[in-house]
Design a protein around this motif. Structure first.
Motif, PDB file in Angstrom:
ATOM      1  N   TYR A  20       2.084 -13.575 -39.845  1.00  0.00           N
ATOM      2  CA  TYR A  20       3.121 -13.165 -40.805  1.00  0.00           C
ATOM      3  C   TYR A  20       3.141 -14.094 -42.013  1.00  0.00           C
ATOM      4  O   TYR A  20       3.266 -13.644 -43.161  1.00  0.00           O
ATOM      5  N   ASP A  26      -2.809  -8.096 -31.369  1.00  0.00           N
ATOM      6  CA  ASP A  26      -1.568  -8.203 -32.145  1.00  0.00           C
ATOM      7  C   ASP A  26      -1.870  -8.316 -33.641  1.00  0.00           C
ATOM      8  O   ASP A  26      -1.197  -7.695 -34.473  1.00  0.00           O
ATOM      9  N   GLU A  51      -2.787  -4.957 -34.947  1.00  0.00           N
ATOM     10  CA  GLU A  51      -1.626  -4.080 -35.087  1.00  0.00           C
ATOM     11  C   GLU A  51      -0.814  -4.447 -36.326  1.00  0.00           C
ATOM     12  O   GLU A  51      -0.330  -3.564 -37.049  1.00  0.00           O
ATOM     13  N   MET A  52      -0.668  -5.739 -36.593  1.00  0.00           N
ATOM     14  CA  MET A  52       0.073  -6.165 -37.780  1.00  0.00           C
ATOM     15  C   MET A  52      -0.680  -5.785 -39.059  1.00  0.00           C
ATOM     16  O   MET A  52      -0.063  -5.400 -40.057  1.00  0.00           O
ATOM     17  N   ILE A  94      -0.019  -2.190 -39.741  1.00  0.00           N
ATOM     18  CA  ILE A  94       1.295  -1.993 -40.359  1.00  0.00           C
ATOM     19  C   ILE A  94       1.226  -2.280 -41.851  1.00  0.00           C
ATOM     20  O   ILE A  94       1.771  -1.535 -42.677  1.00  0.00           O
ATOM     21  N   ALA A 127       9.043  -3.582 -40.869  1.00  0.00           N
ATOM     22  CA  ALA A 127       8.209  -3.137 -39.752  1.00  0.00           C
ATOM     23  C   ALA A 127       7.461  -4.308 -39.117  1.00  0.00           C
ATOM     24  O   ALA A 127       7.329  -4.392 -37.890  1.00  0.00           O
ATOM     25  N   LEU A 128       6.963  -5.222 -39.944  1.00  0.00           N
ATOM     26  CA  LEU A 128       6.286  -6.414 -39.416  1.00  0.00           C
ATOM     27  C   LEU A 128       7.247  -7.276 -38.615  1.00  0.00           C
ATOM     28  O   LEU A 128       6.921  -7.761 -37.524  1.00  0.00           O
ATOM     29  N   ASP A 188       9.986  -6.313 -37.134  1.00  0.00           N
ATOM     30  CA  ASP A 188      10.335  -5.605 -35.896  1.00  0.00           C
ATOM     31  C   ASP A 188       9.232  -5.762 -34.858  1.00  0.00           C
ATOM     32  O   ASP A 188       9.515  -5.948 -33.657  1.00  0.00           O
ATOM     33  N   TYR A 189       7.974  -5.675 -35.299  1.00  0.00           N
ATOM     34  CA  TYR A 189       6.859  -5.834 -34.360  1.00  0.00           C
ATOM     35  C   TYR A 189       6.860  -7.237 -33.761  1.00  0.00           C
ATOM     36  O   TYR A 189       6.695  -7.409 -32.545  1.00  0.00           O
ATOM     37  N   ARG A 217       9.692  -7.569 -31.226  1.00  0.00           N
ATOM     38  CA  ARG A 217       9.383  -6.887 -29.958  1.00  0.00           C
ATOM     39  C   ARG A 217       8.362  -7.656 -29.139  1.00  0.00           C
ATOM     40  O   ARG A 217       8.549  -7.865 -27.940  1.00  0.00           O
ATOM     41  N   ARG A 218       7.308  -8.123 -29.795  1.00  0.00           N
ATOM     42  CA  ARG A 218       6.275  -8.855 -29.054  1.00  0.00           C
ATOM     43  C   ARG A 218       6.792 -10.191 -28.533  1.00  0.00           C
ATOM     44  O   ARG A 218       6.399 -10.634 -27.447  1.00  0.00           O
TER      45      ARG A 218
END
Length: 390
Positions: free
Chosen positions: A58, A80, A83-84, A87, A368-369, A371-372, A375-376
């Motif tokens: 991030y 991960d 996936e980021m 996004i 969205a980042l 939130d991901y 969650r992770r």
């Protein structure tokens, strides 16, 4: 990248935090000579190691708009990162565009372990480039011989390159390595040795023989502070990798103490050295040759060119003018406070950070980042929890 300590804006050696990592990403954003922000330039100790890759990724995305590296510390961590990236950039976009790179280190001699191969598979499945990088400690995990070391490294790198094409035919991959030689007095890795330069020259020839791009490492230093040793070691390797024709040059700023710390002062000076090396690699500029030669006739014997129109038009680009090196007279240097390179560099870093403007993410993408990550982090136990389960 990966330094467990830093020398900060006060030149104090200490443990890094997420804020320190963000500082380096911001500096990278402000330094044109650096084309990539890497990933964990320093290790952020204020966040659990099991979740750290999320925050590192991030930070790479938030504070710098240059290409970055994705974490390959485990197959799941690599997933991960992918996936980021999906996004931020879009999964379909990633099919046709390299948006990040992943470095996979071989365990020399002659081992590619499941952790690295699993991370490699995660990147290749998304068509993202990986650096297939044997980790050379010359004389320790390779023979005590430059040609034999290169022969072993070549076999290791080629086997990984071949494996990427088994995973996904046509996916991008880079012939890589990390090079150091080992002191037979202490076992410590060394930087800037002539053998490292010779290996770079040989590896460059091998990569061109195979027709593949290759990765090297750059301004490596073994010194404990940003001193003359650090400068000599870094300059030796920088010159070698540029002349050897490396395509992807990593570890280009701040690396010192054999990678144990990243120096803020060295970071900005190394970046300027990279700019100088890039200029040298461009070669002589011929676009104004006729006008420049004509100036010789205009000036004639015994004159000077300072006021000539050609000089006035071209002096800013004709010769590189470093900002951080002092080329004034000693009298002027004394009058201005006898400021040496470390202090000048730290003052320059503070100025860059004061002028920094964040390349803001799209708010919906940023959310969205986040939130991901949230969650992770709920799904991944923190380090202390992992220790309790063990």
């Amino acid at each position: 990248t990966g330094a467990p300590f830093l020398r900060d804006l006060d030149d104090v050696r200490r443990n890094p935090t997420l804020d320190d990592l963000a500082m380096f990403h911001k500096l990278c954003h402000m330094l044109p000579a650096l084309h990539s922000s890497a990933h964990h330039i320093v290790e952020p100790y204020d966040h659990p190691i099991s979740q750290r890759h999320l925050r590192i990724t991030y930070s790479s995305m938030k504070y710098c708009d240059k290409t970055f590296m994705g974490m390959t510390t485990s197959p799941k961590n690599a997933d991960d990162v992918m996936e980021m990236c999906a996004i931020l950039f879009g999964a379909e976009f990633m099919e046709d565009h390299p948006v990040t790179t992943g470095n996979c280190n071989g365990n020399s001699p002659l081992v590619w372990d499941e952790t690295m191969l699993g991370a490699m598979r995660a990147f290749c499945r998304r068509n993202q480039p990986v650096l297939c990088s044997p980790f050379v400690l010359g004389g320790a995990n390779t023979p005590a011989s430059v040609p034999a070391t290169v022969a072993q490294l070549n076999a290791e790198a080629l086997s990984a390159l071949a494996y990427t094409q088994v995973i996904r035919r046509g996916c991008p991959a880079i012939y890589g390595h990390y090079l150091s030689t080992v002191s037979m007095k202490s076992g410590a890795p060394m930087a800037g040795t002539p053998e490292i330069s010779l290996m770079n020259f040989m590896i460059g020839q091998m990569a061109r023989h195979y027709g593949v791009p290759w990765r090297s490492s750059n301004t490596l230093g073994g010194a404990k502070t940003f001193d003359a040793q650090a400068g000599y070691e870094s300059a030796t390797t920088l010159s070698a990798v540029i002349h050897a024709g490396a395509n992807y040059i990593w570890h280009s700023a701040g690396w010192n103490e054999a990678g144990m710390h990243c120096s803020t002062a060295k970071f900005v000076v190394d970046a300027e050295q990279c700019a100088m090396a890039y200029r040298m690699a461009e070669g002589p500029k011929w676009h104004d040759f006729d006008e420049a030669v004509a100036a010789v006739s205009d000036i004639g014997p015994g004159g000077h060119y300072l006021g000539h129109p050609h000089t006035q038009d071209n002096f800013q680009e004709a010769f590189f003018m470093p900002e951080l090196f002092d080329n004034n007279s000693i009298e002027q240097w004394v009058a201005e406070g006898e400021v040496e390179i470390t202090e000048r560099a730290l003052n320059h870093a503070r100025k860059l950070l004061a002028e920094y403007q964040e390349p803001r993410l799209d708010p919906a993408t940023d959310e969205a980042l986040r939130d991901y990550i949230a969650r992770r982090e709920r799904e991944i136990p923190a380090a202390d929890e992992l220790n309790q389960h063990c």
